[in-house]
Design a protein around this motif. Structure first.
Motif, short mmCIF file in Angstrom:
data_model
loop_
_atom_site.label_atom_id
_atom_site.label_comp_id
_atom_site.label_asym_id
_atom_site.label_seq_id
_atom_site.Cartn_x
_atom_site.Cartn_y
_atom_site.Cartn_z
N GLU A 7 0.81 -1.21 0.00
CA GLU A 7 0.00 0.00 0.00
C GLU A 7 0.85 1.27 0.00
N MET A 8 2.12 1.16 0.32
CA MET A 8 2.98 2.32 0.48
C MET A 8 3.20 3.03 -0.86
N ILE A 9 3.04 4.34 -0.85
CA ILE A 9 3.30 5.16 -2.04
C ILE A 9 4.74 5.65 -1.96
N ARG A 10 5.59 5.10 -2.80
CA ARG A 10 7.00 5.50 -2.84
C ARG A 10 7.11 6.75 -3.69
N LEU A 11 7.77 7.77 -3.15
CA LEU A 11 7.78 9.09 -3.79
C LEU A 11 9.20 9.64 -3.87
N VAL A 12 9.52 10.23 -5.01
CA VAL A 12 10.76 11.00 -5.15
C VAL A 12 10.39 12.48 -5.11
N LEU A 13 11.11 13.24 -4.29
CA LEU A 13 10.86 14.67 -4.11
C LEU A 13 11.96 15.44 -4.82
N ALA A 14 11.59 16.30 -5.76
CA ALA A 14 12.56 17.06 -6.54
C ALA A 14 12.31 18.55 -6.36
N ASP A 15 13.22 19.22 -5.66
CA ASP A 15 13.14 20.66 -5.44
C ASP A 15 14.53 21.15 -5.06
N ASP A 16 14.99 22.24 -5.67
CA ASP A 16 16.34 22.70 -5.37
C ASP A 16 16.42 23.54 -4.10
N ASP A 17 15.28 23.80 -3.49
CA ASP A 17 15.25 24.59 -2.25
C ASP A 17 15.18 23.64 -1.05
N SER A 18 16.23 23.61 -0.25
CA SER A 18 16.28 22.68 0.88
C SER A 18 15.20 22.95 1.91
N LEU A 19 14.82 24.22 2.07
CA LEU A 19 13.76 24.54 3.03
C LEU A 19 12.40 24.02 2.56
N LEU A 53 14.95 4.40 -8.99
CA LEU A 53 14.02 4.01 -7.93
C LEU A 53 12.61 3.67 -8.43
N CYS A 54 12.25 4.18 -9.61
CA CYS A 54 10.90 3.96 -10.16
C CYS A 54 9.80 4.14 -9.11
N PRO A 55 9.69 5.33 -8.54
CA PRO A 55 8.65 5.56 -7.53
C PRO A 55 7.27 5.59 -8.18
N ARG A 56 6.25 5.48 -7.37
CA ARG A 56 4.89 5.62 -7.90
C ARG A 56 4.58 7.06 -8.23
N VAL A 57 5.18 8.00 -7.49
CA VAL A 57 4.91 9.43 -7.71
C VAL A 57 6.23 10.20 -7.68
N LEU A 58 6.38 11.11 -8.62
CA LEU A 58 7.46 12.08 -8.60
C LEU A 58 6.83 13.45 -8.34
N LEU A 59 7.24 14.09 -7.25
CA LEU A 59 6.77 15.44 -6.92
C LEU A 59 7.85 16.40 -7.40
N LEU A 60 7.56 17.14 -8.46
CA LEU A 60 8.57 17.88 -9.21
C LEU A 60 8.34 19.39 -9.11
N ASP A 61 9.34 20.10 -8.62
CA ASP A 61 9.28 21.56 -8.62
C ASP A 61 9.47 22.07 -10.03
N TRP A 62 8.80 23.18 -10.35
CA TRP A 62 8.90 23.71 -11.71
C TRP A 62 10.27 24.30 -11.99
N GLN A 63 10.79 25.10 -11.09
CA GLN A 63 11.99 25.87 -11.38
C GLN A 63 13.21 25.26 -10.70
N MET A 64 13.95 24.47 -11.47
CA MET A 64 15.19 23.88 -10.99
C MET A 64 16.24 23.95 -12.09
N PRO A 65 17.52 23.87 -11.72
CA PRO A 65 18.57 23.81 -12.75
C PRO A 65 18.42 22.53 -13.58
N GLY A 66 18.99 22.56 -14.78
CA GLY A 66 18.97 21.38 -15.63
C GLY A 66 17.78 21.35 -16.57
N PRO A 67 17.42 20.17 -17.06
CA PRO A 67 16.31 20.05 -18.01
C PRO A 67 15.03 20.66 -17.46
#
Length: 222
Positions: A7-19, A53-67
């Motif tokens: 049942e666990m939703i594995r998630l990758v969090l992508a944001d360049d702001d540590s706070l 990791l192939c998570p079920r959800v990627l939570l992606l910030d809009w403004q980050m370096p790179g692609p």
């Protein structure tokens, strides 16, 4: 009763702001069925972690370096199609919204509107395979495509270069010098731009750019 691994939703969090990441970790710590399995600080790292990791959800910030986010979303859909992408942003722009829908994201979340309970529910819905774009968002994206996207796509590469310089306030002579063409050629391209954008003057073309194209899209015109 505890939450099972299935049942666990594995998630990758992508944001360049540590706070921001710290705040989201605190919020998701209240959701027993959500587990952050990785954190990324730029678009390239996001791609690598998602494939790893192939998570079920990627939570992606809009403004980050790179692609840019649309590139990240398309990459994820190709290399890990089971991962659903939720984009979080403080930029509620129709151009970005249309890009995310076209790229195949599951939702476009506005940070100031994301109270903890709403964020957790959005993650759960995305994990179930739901698409979170509402009718208003779909209509805004449709209108942007009709009023701007199709016209922008009709411009040639040279016309896009000229439009970028035009939006910076350059006259035909300066545009010609920058691009290494004659003033007559610059004027010809400006005329073609006005026709394709369906605007009456170069001033109106500048207004069109600032109305429909956010800063990063203006920079990518060439």
């Amino acid at each position: 009763m505890g939450t099972s691994r299935e049942e666990m939703i594995r998630l990758v969090l992508a944001d360049d702001d540590s706070l921001i990441r710290e705040g989201i970790r605190a919020v998701l710590g209240e959701a027993p069925d959500v587990q952050i399995v990785g954190e990324a600080q730029d678009g390239r790292q996001t791609q690598q972690l998602t494939v790893q990791l192939c998570p079920r959800v990627l939570l992606l910030d809009w403004q980050m370096p790179g692609p840019r986010p649309p590139e990240v979303v398309r990459f994820v859909r190709t290399h890990c199609p089971g991962t659903k992408v939720l984009v979080m942003t403080g930029y509620d722009r129709d151009a970005y919204l249309a890009e995310m829908i076209d790229a195949g994201a599951a939702g476009y979340l506005i940070k100031p509107e994301m109270i903890p309970s709403r964020l957790i529910e959005a993650i759960r819905r995305a994990a179930r395979g739901e698409v979170l774009f509402d009718g208003q968002q779909l209509e805004r994206a449709r209108r942007w495509r009709e009023e701007a996207g199709q016209k922008l796509n009709s411009l040639s590469k040279r016309e896009r270069q000229v439009l970028k310089l035009l939006a910076q306030g350059l006259d035909n002579k300066a545009i010609a010098e920058t691009l290494g063409v004659t003033p007559k050629a610059a004027a010809f391209h400006v005329g073609g731009i006005l026709g394709k954008l369906e605007v009456p003057s170069r001033q109106a073309a500048i207004v069109w750019v600032h109305t429909y194209l956010p800063d990063d899209l203006r920079e990518r015109l060439d």
